[in-house]
Design an enzyme around this catalytic site. Structure first.
Site, short mmCIF file in Angstrom:
data_model
loop_
_atom_site.label_atom_id
_atom_site.label_comp_id
_atom_site.label_asym_id
_atom_site.label_seq_id
_atom_site.Cartn_x
_atom_site.Cartn_y
_atom_site.Cartn_z
N LYS A 77 -10.19 -3.46 -4.77
CA LYS A 77 -11.01 -2.10 -4.61
C LYS A 77 -9.79 -1.22 -5.07
O LYS A 77 -10.42 -0.77 -6.26
CB LYS A 77 -11.17 -1.35 -3.28
N LYS A 115 -4.84 -9.88 -6.98
CA LYS A 115 -6.07 -10.46 -6.52
C LYS A 115 -6.76 -9.53 -6.54
O LYS A 115 -7.00 -8.01 -7.22
CB LYS A 115 -5.80 -11.00 -4.70
N LYS A 123 0.65 -1.66 0.41
CA LYS A 123 0.04 -0.27 0.15
C LYS A 123 1.00 1.01 0.09
O LYS A 123 0.23 1.90 -0.30
CB LYS A 123 -0.87 -0.09 1.46
P1 TYM Z 1 -10.76 -5.63 3.51
O1 TYM Z 1 -11.77 -4.97 3.84
O2 TYM Z 1 -9.77 -4.61 2.77
O3 TYM Z 1 -11.30 -6.50 3.00
C1 TYM Z 1 -12.22 -7.35 3.91
C2 TYM Z 1 -12.73 -9.39 4.06
O4 TYM Z 1 -12.58 -8.71 2.37
C3 TYM Z 1 -11.55 -9.87 2.03
N1 TYM Z 1 -10.91 -10.09 0.63
C4 TYM Z 1 -10.84 -10.56 0.67
N2 TYM Z 1 -11.10 -12.33 -0.19
C5 TYM Z 1 -10.82 -12.97 -0.68
N3 TYM Z 1 -10.31 -12.55 -2.13
C6 TYM Z 1 -10.23 -11.40 -2.38
N4 TYM Z 1 -9.77 -11.35 -4.00
C7 TYM Z 1 -9.96 -10.75 -1.25
N5 TYM Z 1 -10.05 -9.32 -0.86
C8 TYM Z 1 -10.49 -8.67 0.46
C9 TYM Z 1 -10.27 -10.23 3.22
O5 TYM Z 1 -9.82 -10.74 3.32
C10 TYM Z 1 -11.51 -9.59 4.67
O6 TYM Z 1 -11.81 -10.46 5.03
N6 TYM Z 1 -7.57 -5.53 7.28
C11 TYM Z 1 -8.97 -6.00 6.82
C12 TYM Z 1 -9.71 -5.08 7.54
C13 TYM Z 1 -9.77 -5.28 9.40
C14 TYM Z 1 -10.36 -6.46 9.92
C15 TYM Z 1 -10.00 -7.02 11.23
C16 TYM Z 1 -10.38 -7.91 9.40
C17 TYM Z 1 -9.85 -4.58 10.59
N7 TYM Z 1 -9.63 -4.96 11.98
C18 TYM Z 1 -10.03 -7.59 12.42
C19 TYM Z 1 -10.44 -9.22 10.72
C20 TYM Z 1 -10.21 -8.58 12.20
C21 TYM Z 1 -8.79 -4.80 5.63
O7 TYM Z 1 -8.58 -4.79 5.02
O8 TYM Z 1 -9.99 -6.02 5.12
#
Ligand code: TYM
Length: 343
Positions: free
Chosen positions: A206, A203, A119
């Site tokens: 967004k 992957k 990032k």
């Molecule tokens: P975020 O907002 O980027 O994504 C949310 C969830 O979607 C999953 N994800 C995917 N799964 C499969 N294939 C993909 N291409 C893909 N892109 C995204 C992510 O793995 C996630 O589960 N850091 C986290 C948010 C967070 C969090 C937490 C998660 C903050 N605190 C505590 C779990 C527990 C994040 O950026 O997710």
């Protein structure tokens, strides 16, 4: 002497950032699991707005996107009467525990975080300090509730490992064995790593500048059909052997998406569509399946978003329930650290 602490009872925590539109990867990697788990364990699902602001967010957009993520949770099937759904910033204990964990985690641990490197890119010095300590806040999210299970996509694996390291070091440093659980990531299944429709090695994300690379939860039937029709593949027909998929990332991704949506294994999908060209029946069937699964979700999201005040009320009620769990755990944590003076 270490006081005896009972084994942690099962509890699920997960979160999604309100930093852009949700896509199929978020749906399969996270939301589908959220819905299934709410029937098995106590679940907390958070809209992680504190994480979102580690990169610039327009304030009006942030508010709209926070409601959108909440609406997506509900539309996908999360029941706010069962699971606790709330916005992270409404529970100040997250930030407070994150500070304590900033003093437990080591710089060397954060230096190894792949997501920060991805990032921040070439201009690390221009990134926010928050982006660097982002995984520490994530550990605080989880451990503030002593969550034992975290459903996420594969890209979060390293952050979950760091969460375990922080829990173990806190327990060790403060002579509090078993105080924080060593949380387990729930990652398995073909939806755990959904790849871009334009590049089977990147992957679905967004932040990809090409909208053709992803299926958004709000795409209509025409957009979905068009994106699947144009999805990158290779000139060979689909084979019926799983082995063959290993060297063909784009084909593997499309078969994986089909399997995740239909509940079949990849082998079962190949048994039906193997031996045919992609355009013949597999891509049209995949587009139909996507529309069948996603259009009710986006229709329900639109319905819910027509009444933002109701979403705000549901989130506020969730925050109260979350604070009732978080408060005592944070108070015990502060006592272990040696803070005095709290009521
Ligand atoms: P975020 O907002 O980027 O994504 C949310 C969830 O979607 C999953 N994800 C995917 N799964 C499969 N294939 C993909 N291409 C893909 N892109 C995204 C992510 O793995 C996630 O589960 N850091 C986290 C948010 C967070 C969090 C937490 C998660 C903050 N605190 C505590 C779990 C527990 C994040 O950026 O997710």
């Amino acid at each position: 002497m270490t006081e005896a602490i009972p084994a942690a009872s099962p509890r699920v925590f997960s979160g999604v950032q309100p930093s852009g539109a949700l896509h199929l990867g978020n749906y399969l990697g996270a939301l589908v699991k959220f819905v299934a788990l709410q029937h098995q364990m106590e679940c907390l699902y958070c809209v992680v707005d504190l994480h979102a602001i580690t990169a610039w967010q327009d304030p009006k957009q942030l508010a709209a996107q926070t409601r959108e993520i909440a609406a997506a949770y509900f539309a996908a099937g999360v029941d706010p009467a069962k699971a606790i759904v709330f916005a992270q910033s409404a529970v100040p204990e997250h930030a407070e525990l994150a500070w304590i964990f900033n003093c437990v985690a080591r710089l060397g641990w954060l230096d190894r975080m792949i997501q920060f490197k991805e990032k921040s890119g070439k201009h690390k010095e221009r990134s926010s300090v928050g982006l660097y300590t982002y995984p520490v806040l994530q550990a605080a999210d989880i451990l503030l509730y002593k969550a034992t299970h975290v459903p996420v996509g594969e890209d979060q694996k390293q952050h979950l490992e760091l969460t375990r390291d922080i829990a173990a070091k806190f327990n060790h440093d403060f002579d509090a064995e078993g105080f924080f659980p060593l949380t387990e990531a729930l990652i398995e299944g073909p939806g755990a790593r959904v790849m871009s429709l334009r590049d089977g090695l990147a992957k679905m994300s967004k932040s990809d500048p090409s909208d053709q690379s992803r299926i958004n939860l709000t795409d209509d039937a025409d957009a979905i059909a068009g994106k699947i029709r144009r999805a990158k593949t290779d000139p060979l027909p689909l084979s019926d052997s799983l082995e063959d998929l290993k060297a063909r990332p784009e084909a593997d991704n499309l078969v994986g998406i089909y399997a995740a949506l239909s509940g079949e294994t990849k082998a079962q999908v190949l048994a039906t569509y193997g031996g045919q060209g992609f355009g013949q029946s597999f891509k049209p069937a995949l587009a139909d399946l996507l529309v069948e699964r996603l259009s009710p979700v986006s229709a329900e999201m639109r319905r819910l978003l027509a009444d933002p005040a109701e979403i705000d009320r549901t989130l506020a009620a969730g925050a109260l329930r979350a604070r009732a769990i978080a408060g005592p755990i944070l108070a015990q944590t502060k006592a272990k650290v040696g803070f005095v003076g709290a009521a």
